[in-house]
Design a protein around this motif. Structure first.
Motif, PDB file in Angstrom:
ATOM      1  N   VAL A 219       0.844  -1.200   0.000  1.00 61.21           N
ATOM      2  CA  VAL A 219       0.000   0.000   0.000  1.00 61.21           C
ATOM      3  C   VAL A 219       0.874   1.244   0.000  1.00 61.21           C
ATOM      4  CG1 VAL A 219      -1.828   1.253   1.221  1.00 61.21           C
ATOM      5  CG2 VAL A 219      -1.737  -1.249   1.351  1.00 61.21           C
ATOM      6  N   HIS A 220       0.507   2.204  -0.854  1.00 63.16           N
ATOM      7  CA  HIS A 220       1.178   3.500  -0.919  1.00 63.16           C
ATOM      8  C   HIS A 220       0.214   4.540  -0.354  1.00 63.16           C
ATOM      9  CE1 HIS A 220       4.164   1.767  -3.681  1.00 63.16           C
ATOM     10  NE2 HIS A 220       3.131   1.097  -4.164  1.00 63.16           N
ATOM     11  N   PHE A 221       0.594   5.160   0.753  1.00 65.30           N
ATOM     12  CA  PHE A 221      -0.247   6.173   1.390  1.00 65.30           C
ATOM     13  C   PHE A 221       0.229   7.576   1.043  1.00 65.30           C
ATOM     14  CE2 PHE A 221      -1.891   3.024   4.384  1.00 65.30           C
ATOM     15  CZ  PHE A 221      -3.175   3.500   4.585  1.00 65.30           C
ATOM     16  N   LEU A 222      -0.705   8.499   0.975  1.00 70.39           N
ATOM     17  CA  LEU A 222      -0.384   9.925   0.963  1.00 70.39           C
ATOM     18  C   LEU A 222      -0.175  10.303   2.427  1.00 70.39           C
ATOM     19  CD1 LEU A 222      -3.056  11.176  -1.560  1.00 70.39           C
ATOM     20  CD2 LEU A 222      -0.590  11.427  -1.819  1.00 70.39           C
ATOM     21  N   ILE A 223       1.037  10.737   2.757  1.00 65.36           N
ATOM     22  CA  ILE A 223       1.387  11.056   4.141  1.00 65.36           C
ATOM     23  C   ILE A 223       1.858  12.504   4.208  1.00 65.36           C
ATOM     24  CG2 ILE A 223       2.939  10.491   6.054  1.00 65.36           C
ATOM     25  CD1 ILE A 223       3.074   7.639   4.983  1.00 65.36           C
TER      26      ILE A 223
ATOM     27  N   ILE B  28       9.848   2.691   1.246  1.00 67.18           N
ATOM     28  CA  ILE B  28       8.739   1.734   1.209  1.00 67.18           C
ATOM     29  C   ILE B  28       7.576   2.249   0.350  1.00 67.18           C
ATOM     30  CG2 ILE B  28       9.359   0.627   3.398  1.00 67.18           C
ATOM     31  CD1 ILE B  28       7.037   2.185   4.706  1.00 67.18           C
ATOM     32  N   GLY B  29       7.850   3.308  -0.414  1.00 66.96           N
ATOM     33  CA  GLY B  29       6.887   3.764  -1.414  1.00 66.96           C
ATOM     34  C   GLY B  29       5.796   4.688  -0.935  1.00 66.96           C
ATOM     35  N   GLN B  30       6.001   5.350   0.201  1.00 63.56           N
ATOM     36  CA  GLN B  30       4.985   6.272   0.682  1.00 63.56           C
ATOM     37  C   GLN B  30       5.131   7.622  -0.029  1.00 63.56           C
ATOM     38  OE1 GLN B  30       2.652   4.605   2.399  1.00 63.56           O
ATOM     39  NE2 GLN B  30       4.145   3.015   1.952  1.00 63.56           N
ATOM     40  N   LEU B  31       4.022   8.341  -0.152  1.00 63.35           N
ATOM     41  CA  LEU B  31       3.980   9.571  -0.948  1.00 63.35           C
ATOM     42  C   LEU B  31       3.835  10.796  -0.056  1.00 63.35           C
ATOM     43  CD1 LEU B  31       1.423   8.205  -3.557  1.00 63.35           C
ATOM     44  CD2 LEU B  31       3.925   8.150  -3.712  1.00 63.35           C
ATOM     45  N   LYS B  32       4.724  11.749  -0.223  1.00 65.41           N
ATOM     46  CA  LYS B  32       4.734  12.979   0.567  1.00 65.41           C
ATOM     47  C   LYS B  32       3.690  13.943   0.001  1.00 65.41           C
ATOM     48  CE  LYS B  32       8.853  14.434   1.247  1.00 65.41           C
ATOM     49  NZ  LYS B  32      10.176  15.070   1.207  1.00 65.41           N
ATOM     50  N   VAL B  33       2.890  14.545   0.887  1.00 63.64           N
ATOM     51  CA  VAL B  33       1.890  15.528   0.459  1.00 63.64           C
ATOM     52  C   VAL B  33       1.960  16.761   1.351  1.00 63.64           C
ATOM     53  CG1 VAL B  33       0.014  14.519   1.848  1.00 63.64           C
ATOM     54  CG2 VAL B  33      -0.542  15.899  -0.153  1.00 63.64           C
TER      55      VAL B  33
ATOM     56  N   LYS C 102       3.784  15.821   4.690  1.00 59.25           N
ATOM     57  CA  LYS C 102       5.228  16.020   4.505  1.00 59.25           C
ATOM     58  C   LYS C 102       5.970  16.169   5.828  1.00 59.25           C
ATOM     59  CE  LYS C 102       5.363  21.037   4.102  1.00 59.25           C
ATOM     60  NZ  LYS C 102       5.814  22.165   3.343  1.00 59.25           N
ATOM     61  N   GLU C 103       5.274  16.603   6.874  1.00 52.97           N
ATOM     62  CA  GLU C 103       5.909  16.784   8.178  1.00 52.97           C
ATOM     63  C   GLU C 103       6.417  15.465   8.761  1.00 52.97           C
ATOM     64  OE1 GLU C 103       3.073  20.102   7.413  1.00 52.97           O
ATOM     65  OE2 GLU C 103       2.866  17.934   7.360  1.00 52.97           O
ATOM     66  N   ALA C 104       5.884  14.341   8.299  1.00 52.16           N
ATOM     67  CA  ALA C 104       6.332  13.031   8.806  1.00 52.16           C
ATOM     68  C   ALA C 104       7.665  12.612   8.194  1.00 52.16           C
ATOM     69  CB  ALA C 104       5.276  11.969   8.526  1.00 52.16           C
ATOM     70  N   PHE C 105       8.040  13.227   7.081  1.00 53.39           N
ATOM     71  CA  PHE C 105       9.266  12.849   6.375  1.00 53.39           C
ATOM     72  C   PHE C 105      10.466  13.621   6.932  1.00 53.39           C
ATOM     73  CE2 PHE C 105       5.948  11.448   3.637  1.00 53.39           C
ATOM     74  CZ  PHE C 105       6.460  10.418   2.862  1.00 53.39           C
ATOM     75  N   ILE C 106      10.784  13.370   8.193  1.00 46.15           N
ATOM     76  CA  ILE C 106      11.901  14.058   8.833  1.00 46.15           C
ATOM     77  C   ILE C 106      12.922  13.044   9.327  1.00 46.15           C
ATOM     78  CG2 ILE C 106      10.608  16.121   9.511  1.00 46.15           C
ATOM     79  CD1 ILE C 106      10.363  14.851  12.312  1.00 46.15           C
ATOM     80  N   GLY C 107      14.165  13.468   9.404  1.00 44.07           N
ATOM     81  CA  GLY C 107      15.232  12.619   9.931  1.00 44.07           C
ATOM     82  C   GLY C 107      15.284  11.265   9.249  1.00 44.07           C
ATOM     83  N   PRO C 108      15.493  10.191  10.034  1.00 46.65           N
ATOM     84  CA  PRO C 108      15.612   8.856   9.448  1.00 46.65           C
ATOM     85  C   PRO C 108      14.301   8.335   8.860  1.00 46.65           C
ATOM     86  CG  PRO C 108      15.732   8.747  11.846  1.00 46.65           C
ATOM     87  CD  PRO C 108      15.720  10.204  11.470  1.00 46.65           C
ATOM     88  N   LEU C 109      13.159   8.953   9.232  1.00 52.07           N
ATOM     89  CA  LEU C 109      11.887   8.517   8.652  1.00 52.07           C
ATOM     90  C   LEU C 109      11.798   8.851   7.166  1.00 52.07           C
ATOM     91  CD1 LEU C 109       9.072   9.194  11.266  1.00 52.07           C
ATOM     92  CD2 LEU C 109       9.869   7.019  10.370  1.00 52.07           C
ATOM     93  N   ASN C 110      12.471   9.937   6.734  1.00 56.32           N
ATOM     94  CA  ASN C 110      12.397  10.343   5.328  1.00 56.32           C
ATOM     95  C   ASN C 110      12.851   9.229   4.387  1.00 56.32           C
ATOM     96  OD1 ASN C 110      12.120  11.759   2.962  1.00 56.32           O
ATOM     97  ND2 ASN C 110      13.906  13.042   3.294  1.00 56.32           N
ATOM     98  N   PRO C 111      14.084   8.714   4.506  1.00 57.14           N
ATOM     99  CA  PRO C 111      14.486   7.643   3.582  1.00 57.14           C
ATOM    100  C   PRO C 111      13.687   6.352   3.786  1.00 57.14           C
ATOM    101  CG  PRO C 111      16.227   8.063   5.188  1.00 57.14           C
ATOM    102  CD  PRO C 111      15.188   9.118   5.382  1.00 57.14           C
ATOM    103  N   PHE C 112      13.255   6.097   5.022  1.00 49.57           N
ATOM    104  CA  PHE C 112      12.463   4.892   5.278  1.00 49.57           C
ATOM    105  C   PHE C 112      11.121   4.969   4.565  1.00 49.57           C
ATOM    106  CE2 PHE C 112       9.169   2.768   7.820  1.00 49.57           C
ATOM    107  CZ  PHE C 112       9.577   1.453   7.643  1.00 49.57           C
TER     108      PHE C 112
ATOM    109  N   VAL D 132      -1.771  -0.079  -5.307  1.00 49.29           N
ATOM    110  CA  VAL D 132      -2.774   0.164  -4.271  1.00 49.29           C
ATOM    111  C   VAL D 132      -2.467   1.501  -3.591  1.00 49.29           C
ATOM    112  CG1 VAL D 132      -3.799  -0.681  -2.129  1.00 49.29           C
ATOM    113  CG2 VAL D 132      -3.022  -2.310  -3.872  1.00 49.29           C
ATOM    114  N   LEU D 133      -3.442   2.397  -3.621  1.00 50.95           N
ATOM    115  CA  LEU D 133      -3.317   3.701  -2.974  1.00 50.95           C
ATOM    116  C   LEU D 133      -4.161   3.695  -1.713  1.00 50.95           C
ATOM    117  CD1 LEU D 133      -2.275   6.647  -3.146  1.00 50.95           C
ATOM    118  CD2 LEU D 133      -4.380   7.193  -4.389  1.00 50.95           C
TER     119      LEU D 133
END
Length: 194
Positions: A44-48, A64-69, A50-60, A91-92
């Motif tokens: 599953v690819h979620f729209l997440i 795993i194919g999650q989408l920054k919004v 952008k604030e969640a894509f910080i530090g080590p979470l960004n490359p993780f 799957v979105l």
């Protein structure tokens, strides 16, 4: 997920094995997305946000194919990436309420209708039940080894069959979606005994 909690998956067979599909998931807690990703029958690819894509979470998350919004604006890149997932038969995952709340689908946004009508992908309603309360050791997480129920519903197409993508058509599709999601949530509670 299986080592920290006890997820029970019901109706996973209803998720089409191939082709584009949108999972419309209720959202009461931060754990709902990871719980679904860990138990869904397909990646599953979620729209997440952008604030969640910080530090080590960004490359993780990216890996795993999650989408920054960017939720503060009409994020065309995120929309294009999400439509790309569907065009490639993926799957979105979408939280139709847009953010955490009561998890009852009482207020959904038009984005889900847009993706479904634009792509032609069916929507599978998903209820994640069990994340409503925090634990004693870690209040931000449900109690360890507590039971979760992830209930997949019957796929449906929200459009009226005309192929119209006007504002009125999307508004009407949003109403139909909300009715189906609310009915699925009630059915999921009955099925799971919650």
């Amino acid at each position: 997920m299986n080592t920290l909690w006890r997820p029970r998956v019901l109706g996973a067979w209803q998720v089409p094995a191939t082709g584009p599909v949108i999972l419309a998931v209720n959202h009461a807690h931060n754990i709902d997305g990871p719980m679904l990703m860990g138990t869904a029958p397909r990646p599953v690819h979620f729209l997440i946000k952008k604030e969640a894509f910080i530090g080590p979470l960004n490359p993780f998350l990216t890996g795993i194919g999650q989408l920054k919004v960017d939720r503060s604006t009409a994020d065309r890149t995120a929309v294009t990436n999400a439509l790309g997932v569907l065009e490639n038969g993926g799957v979105l995952g979408i939280f139709p309420e847009g953010t955490r709340g009561g998890g009852d689908f009482s207020s959904i946004r038009a984005g889900l209708a847009y993706f479904a009508v634009r792509s032609g992908a069916p929507i599978v309603p998903v209820a994640v039940l069990g994340s409503e309360r925090g634990g004693r050791l870690i209040p931000a997480l449900p109690p360890l080894r507590s039971r979760f129920d992830i209930v997949f519903g019957e796929p449906f197409e929200p459009g009226d069959g005309s192929g119209r993508r006007t504002r009125k058509a999307l508004d009407e599709a949003t109403v139909r979606i909300q009715e189906r999601l609310t009915a699925h949530l009630e059915n999921a509670k009955r099925l799971s005994g919650r």
